[in-house]
Design an enzyme around this catalytic site. Structure first.
Site, PDB file in Angstrom:
ATOM      1  N   HIS A  12      46.051  -2.384  -0.153  1.00  9.11           N
ATOM      2  CA  HIS A  12      45.754  -1.209  -0.990  1.00  9.11           C
ATOM      3  C   HIS A  12      44.359  -0.632  -0.786  1.00  9.11           C
ATOM      4  O   HIS A  12      44.009   0.368  -1.397  1.00  9.11           O
ATOM      5  CB  HIS A  12      45.930  -1.554  -2.479  1.00  9.11           C
ATOM      6  CG  HIS A  12      44.792  -2.375  -3.023  1.00  9.11           C
ATOM      7  ND1 HIS A  12      44.689  -3.720  -2.799  1.00  9.11           N
ATOM      8  CD2 HIS A  12      43.703  -2.032  -3.747  1.00  9.11           C
ATOM      9  CE1 HIS A  12      43.593  -4.176  -3.378  1.00  9.11           C
ATOM     10  NE2 HIS A  12      42.968  -3.171  -3.949  1.00  9.11           N
TER      11      HIS A  12
HETATM   12  C1  UD1 Z   1      41.059  -0.085  -7.988  1.00 11.01           C
HETATM   13  C2  UD1 Z   1      39.682  -0.680  -7.706  1.00 11.01           C
HETATM   14  C3  UD1 Z   1      39.801  -1.750  -6.637  1.00 11.01           C
HETATM   15  C4  UD1 Z   1      40.842  -2.773  -6.983  1.00 11.01           C
HETATM   16  C5  UD1 Z   1      42.156  -2.062  -7.264  1.00 11.01           C
HETATM   17  C6  UD1 Z   1      43.223  -3.035  -7.643  1.00 11.01           C
HETATM   18  C7  UD1 Z   1      37.744   0.834  -7.905  1.00 11.01           C
HETATM   19  C8  UD1 Z   1      36.736   1.591  -7.142  1.00 11.01           C
HETATM   20  N1  UD1 Z   1      38.770   0.335  -7.195  1.00 11.01           N
HETATM   21  O1  UD1 Z   1      41.498   0.584  -6.825  1.00 11.01           O
HETATM   22  O2  UD1 Z   1      38.551  -2.399  -6.509  1.00 11.01           O
HETATM   23  O3  UD1 Z   1      40.988  -3.670  -5.922  1.00 11.01           O
HETATM   24  O4  UD1 Z   1      41.942  -1.135  -8.331  1.00 11.01           O
HETATM   25  O5  UD1 Z   1      44.442  -2.399  -7.881  1.00 11.01           O
HETATM   26  O6  UD1 Z   1      37.599   0.687  -9.092  1.00 11.01           O
HETATM   27  N2  UD1 Z   1      47.657   4.537  -9.946  1.00 11.01           N
HETATM   28  C9  UD1 Z   1      48.869   4.493 -10.582  1.00 11.01           C
HETATM   29  N3  UD1 Z   1      48.987   3.682 -11.679  1.00 11.01           N
HETATM   30  C10 UD1 Z   1      47.955   2.938 -12.148  1.00 11.01           C
HETATM   31  C11 UD1 Z   1      46.721   3.009 -11.488  1.00 11.01           C
HETATM   32  C12 UD1 Z   1      46.588   3.803 -10.380  1.00 11.01           C
HETATM   33  O7  UD1 Z   1      49.837   5.134 -10.193  1.00 11.01           O
HETATM   34  O8  UD1 Z   1      48.125   2.211 -13.148  1.00 11.01           O
HETATM   35  C13 UD1 Z   1      47.540   5.391  -8.728  1.00 11.01           C
HETATM   36  C14 UD1 Z   1      46.883   6.717  -8.990  1.00 11.01           C
HETATM   37  O9  UD1 Z   1      47.530   7.666  -8.221  1.00 11.01           O
HETATM   38  C15 UD1 Z   1      45.476   6.533  -8.465  1.00 11.01           C
HETATM   39  C16 UD1 Z   1      45.667   5.508  -7.368  1.00 11.01           C
HETATM   40  O10 UD1 Z   1      46.767   4.704  -7.778  1.00 11.01           O
HETATM   41  O11 UD1 Z   1      44.937   7.726  -8.036  1.00 11.01           O
HETATM   42  C17 UD1 Z   1      44.474   4.654  -7.134  1.00 11.01           C
HETATM   43  O12 UD1 Z   1      44.037   4.044  -8.350  1.00 11.01           O
HETATM   44  P1  UD1 Z   1      42.477   3.777  -8.624  1.00 11.01           P
HETATM   45  O13 UD1 Z   1      42.311   3.030  -9.904  1.00 11.01           O
HETATM   46  O14 UD1 Z   1      41.714   5.013  -8.440  1.00 11.01           O
HETATM   47  O15 UD1 Z   1      42.056   2.853  -7.442  1.00 11.01           O
HETATM   48  P2  UD1 Z   1      42.749   1.583  -6.847  1.00 11.01           P
HETATM   49  O16 UD1 Z   1      43.090   1.870  -5.447  1.00 11.01           O
HETATM   50  O17 UD1 Z   1      43.815   1.048  -7.738  1.00 11.01           O
END
Ligand code: UD1
Length: 367
Positions: free
Chosen positions: A207
Site C-alpha cells: 500500500h
Molecule cells: C496511512 C498512513 C500510512 C499507513 C497506512 C496504513 C500517513 C501519511 N499514511 O496511509 O503510514 O501505513 O495508513 O493503512 O498517515 N481510504 C479508504 N478508507 C479508509 C481510509 C482510506 O477508502 O478507511 C482510501 C482513501 O481513498 C484515501 C486512501 O485510501 O485517499 C489513502 O488513505 P490515507 O489515510 O490517506 O493513506 P494510507 O495510504 O492509508
C-alpha cells in the site's frame, strides 16, 4: 492521577494503543485514559474491525476528518483536535507511530504547552520522500517523552540532538497486542475459508504510495508476484489505496489471469494474524508487518529500498529486496527453497516481550 488522551487515527495505530489503554484501565488509581479517534481511517474493515478484535473501548471523541491531501488531512486533524485538548486539559497526550494524525496532534499540543509522549519514537528510514519519515522526524522533535521500540531508535534520536533525558527504551508495544491475541486467533476460520489450511501459501500486503501510486513500479512488482504465484498461492488483502490504483492502471485483467494471486478484502487484526502466522513467506511494504513476522520468526521480504526497522533485518527474519522483478523473485525462491526448520533458535529483539505497555506507563508516571 494522570489524565491521558490516547490518539488513534489510522489502521497501524490501533494495535499500539490497545495494550496501553488496557494497562491504564488496570492501573486506574494512576491513570484516567481517554481515546480520541481522528477518523483518518474510517472504513469498517480499516477501523471498526480493529476496535472489536483488540477489545479497544469505543473512542470518547471521534473527529471524523476522513481522507484528503497531506496538508488538508493534517490541518483538519489539528483544527478539530485543538478544541478537544482545550476542553479536556489532559496531563499528557500520547501519540503512536508515524501517520499524519500522529504529527498533527503532537503539533497542536506542543503549541498549547501540553506534554506529549511519542510511542515508537526514533525509527528512521532516511528516506524523506516517505511521508511517514517526515512525520517521525517532526513528532520526535516536538514530543517531551520519546519511547523507543529498539535501541537503534535511541541512537537516531541522540544523533538529531535530542537529550537522553527525553528518551526511554521501552520495547515494542505492538508485540504486546500480538502475544495477547495469538491464542484467540487460533479460532479464526480464515485459512479454512480460503482453502489454504495445512497448505503452503504466501501472504502479501502492498500500500505504500511509492509502490502502488507509480504504474511502472507496481507493474514490476506484479511481474514478480505472477512468477511466485506459480509456486504457491499468494493471499493478498487489498488496501483501499491499492484497490483504486489497480482499477486506474487497468491491472484487473492481469491479476485475474494469475489465478494463484488471490485478492481479498482487507482483514481485521485477528484474521490477518491467523493468515500471516501460518504463511510460508510474507511479502510486504508495511512497517508493522516486518516487526510482527520478526516476533514470530516468519520469513519476510520487504518490497522497499529501505527500512526504518533495521533490527528486523539484524534478527534474520526480514530481507529488504526493493522493487526489481528479478530481485524479488529470486529472494522469494531462495526463501521457499530454504529448509523449513532452522537449527538456530529464533532471534527476538530485546524487550519485544509483551510487557511494553507497563513500561510506557512507568515512563509517563516518572515524566
Ligand atoms: C496511512 C498512513 C500510512 C499507513 C497506512 C496504513 C500517513 C501519511 N499514511 O496511509 O503510514 O501505513 O495508513 O493503512 O498517515 N481510504 C479508504 N478508507 C479508509 C481510509 C482510506 O477508502 O478507511 C482510501 C482513501 O481513498 C484515501 C486512501 O485510501 O485517499 C489513502 O488513505 P490515507 O489515510 O490517506 O493513506 P494510507 O495510504 O492509508
Amino acid at each position: 492521577m494522570l489524565k491521558v488522551i490516547n490518539v488513534v487515527g489510522a489502521r497501524p495505530n490501533f494495535m499500539k494503543v490497545a495494550p496501553i489503554v488496557e494497562a491504564m484501565k488496570r492501573r486506574a488509581t494512576e491513570f484516567a485514559p481517554l481515546i480520541v479517534h481522528t477518523g483518518q481511517h474510517y472504513d469498517a474493515q480499516m477501523s471498526d474491525a480493529f476496535f472489536h478484535d483488540l477489545g479497544l473501548p469505543k473512542p470518547d471523541v471521534y473527529l471524523g476528518v476522513g481522507s484528503g491531501s497531506h496538508a488538508a488531512q493534517t490541518a483538519a486533524v489539528m483544527q478539530s483536535f485543538e478544541p478537544v485538548v482545550l476542553e479536556e486539559k489532559p496531563d499528557w497526550v500520547l501519540v503512536v507511530g508515524d501517520v499524519n494524525s500522529t504529527l498533527a496532534c503532537a503539533l497542536v499540543c506542543s503549541k498549547l504547552g501540553i506534554k506529549v509522549a511519542h510511542v515508537e519514537a526514533g525509527l528512521r528510514s532516511r528516506d524523506r520522500t516517505m511521508p511517514e519519515e517526515i512525520n517521525r522526524i517532526l513528532t520526535d522533535q516536538l514530543a517531551d517523552l520519546l519511547l523507543t521500540p529498539s535501541q537503534d531508535g535511541d541512537a537516531n534520536l541522540r544523533a538529531e540532538g535530542i537529550p537522553d533525558s527525553r528518551i526511554r527504551f521501552v520495547g515494542n508495544v505492538m508485540i504486546d497486542s500480538l502475544f495477547n491475541q495469538l491464542k484467540r486467533a487460533e479460532a479464526s476460520t480464515v485459512r479454512d475459508d480460503l482453502g489454504i489450511a495445512n497448505k503452503d501459501y504466501a501472504a502479501l500486503t502492498l500500500h505504500r504510495p511509492s509502490n502502488v501510486d507509480d504504474a511502472a513500479t507496481f507493474a514490476r512488482i506484479l511481474d514478480a508476484l505472477e512468477q511466485i504465484s506459480r509456486r504457491l498461492p499468494i493471499i493478498f488483502p487489498v488496501h483501499p489505496r491499492t484497490r483504486a490504483r489497480i482499477v486506474e492502471f487497468g491491472f484487473n485483467k492481469r491479476i485475474e489471469r494469475a489465478q494463484n494471486l488471490r485478492l481479498i478484502e482487507p482483514l481485521g487484526y485477528i484474521d490477518f494474524l491467523r493468515l500471516y502466522s501460518g504463511a510460508r513467506l510474507v511479502l510486504t511494504d508495511s512497517g508493522g508487518i516486518q516487526e510482527e513476522t520478526t516476533a514470530l520468526s516468519i520469513p519476510c521480504l520487504t518490497l522497499r529500498e529501505n527500512t526504518e526497522r533495521p533490527i528486523t533485518v539484524e534478527m534474520g527474519s526480514n530481507r529488504i529486496v526493493g522493487t526489481d522483478t528479478d530481485k524479488i523473485t529470486r529472494a522469494a525462491f531462495n526463501a521457499l527453497d530454504a529448509p523449513r526448520t532452522n537449527q538456530t533458535p529464533p532471534r527476538i529483539p530485546p524487550l519485544w516481550d509483551g510487557h511494553t505497555a507497563d513500561r510506557i506507563l512507568d515512563a509517563i508516571t516518572k515524566g
